[in-house]
Design an enzyme around this catalytic site. Structure first.
Site, PDB file in Angstrom:
ATOM      1  N   ASP A   7       0.987  -0.943   0.142  1.00 56.13           N
ATOM      2  CA  ASP A   7       0.214  -0.244   0.141  1.00 56.13           C
ATOM      3  C   ASP A   7       0.969   1.254   0.037  1.00 56.13           C
ATOM      4  O   ASP A   7       2.465   0.500   0.173  1.00 56.13           O
ATOM      5  CB  ASP A   7      -0.667  -0.309   1.165  1.00 56.13           C
ATOM      6  CG  ASP A   7      -1.663   1.098   1.202  1.00 56.13           C
ATOM      7  OD1 ASP A   7      -2.013   1.588   0.639  1.00 56.13           O
ATOM      8  OD2 ASP A   7      -1.066   1.113   1.995  1.00 56.13           O
ATOM      9  N   GLU A   9      -0.299   5.097   1.049  1.00 56.07           N
ATOM     10  CA  GLU A   9      -0.282   5.857   1.693  1.00 56.07           C
ATOM     11  C   GLU A   9      -0.266   5.456   3.359  1.00 56.07           C
ATOM     12  O   GLU A   9      -1.451   4.379   3.487  1.00 56.07           O
ATOM     13  CB  GLU A   9      -1.925   6.939   1.506  1.00 56.07           C
ATOM     14  CG  GLU A   9      -1.598   7.422   0.515  1.00 56.07           C
ATOM     15  CD  GLU A   9      -2.890   8.549   0.116  1.00 56.07           C
ATOM     16  OE1 GLU A   9      -3.708   9.220   0.719  1.00 56.07           O
ATOM     17  OE2 GLU A   9      -3.437   7.866  -0.619  1.00 56.07           O
TER      18      GLU A   9
HETATM   19 MG   LIG Z   1      -3.245   3.018   3.280  1.00 56.88          MG
END
Ligand SMILES: [Mg+2]
Length: 201
Positions: A7, A9
């Site tokens: 992932d 962010e």
């Molecule tokens: Mg995230």
């Protein structure tokens, strides 16, 4: 062949919407997938707020341009790419991610796209596909790749569950509580330990 899917962010860069909410002084924009698991609901809420405040894509890009990756993220990404292949699976938008991808030395990124009018108003967004993170992992597995996945939010759970191995990274208490069978680590060193275990298994 082994591939790491991460992932973006909350794992390598700060939450873009939160940074923008603080800079623009709009606290309602701090809602993320951590608070609202329904992504479409969350995005429509964000776009309505932007319209109310007459904010356009260049305003947001200006803030993103001043952001830095999380501390240690650059070195972490470089180390991973020396050892194996890395693909970032994100629900963010290419127009938001670009300045930060440059600061991470352009790892491969699969994400979504904003739809904008000529004057820069954000009028909507295109999801590459529903459940894109999970489908990306499943597609890589169909190519006979072994996948390790890690992320911090609700929208990462399907990807982590689909992968051959994986863990949570700096997940909030609500997610740790509801996913007790998943390991959750809080530092790049600890995440590397998990990944090293996967790479050498
Ligand atoms: Mg995230």
């Amino acid at each position: 062949m082994r591939i790491i899917c991460l992932d973006l962010e909350g794992v390598l860069i700060p939450e873009i919407w939160i940074a923008f909410a603080d800079a623009a002084g709009i606290p309602e924009l701090r809602r993320t997938t951590r608070d609202e698991p329904d992504y479409d609901k969350l995005m429509n809420f964000r776009l309505e707020l932007l319209a109310q405040h007459h904010l356009k894509l260049p305003d947001i890009q200006h803030v993103i341009g001043s952001m830095e990756p999380l501390e240690g993220a650059r070195e972490f990404v470089r180390y991973l790419r020396e050892r194996t292949e890395l693909i970032i699976l994100s629900d963010t938008f290419s127009q938001f991610a670009k300045p930060l991808m440059a600061k991470l030395n352009y790892p491969t990124l699969f994400c979504n796209t904003l739809i904008t009018a000529i004057d820069g108003t954000i009028t909507g967004y295109t999801l590459r596909q529903q459940n894109g993170k999970k489908h990306a992992v499943a597609a890589l597995k169909s190519l006979n790749m072994n996948i390790f996945a890690a992320g911090d939010s609700f929208n990462d759970l399907a990807m982590i569950r689909e992968a051959d191995s994986g863990c949570l990274f700096r997940a909030p208490p609500s997610i740790r509580e509801s996913q007790k069978d998943l390991v959750c680590v809080d530092s790049y060193d600890a995440l590397l330990k998990q990944i090293d275990g996967f790479l050498t298994a």
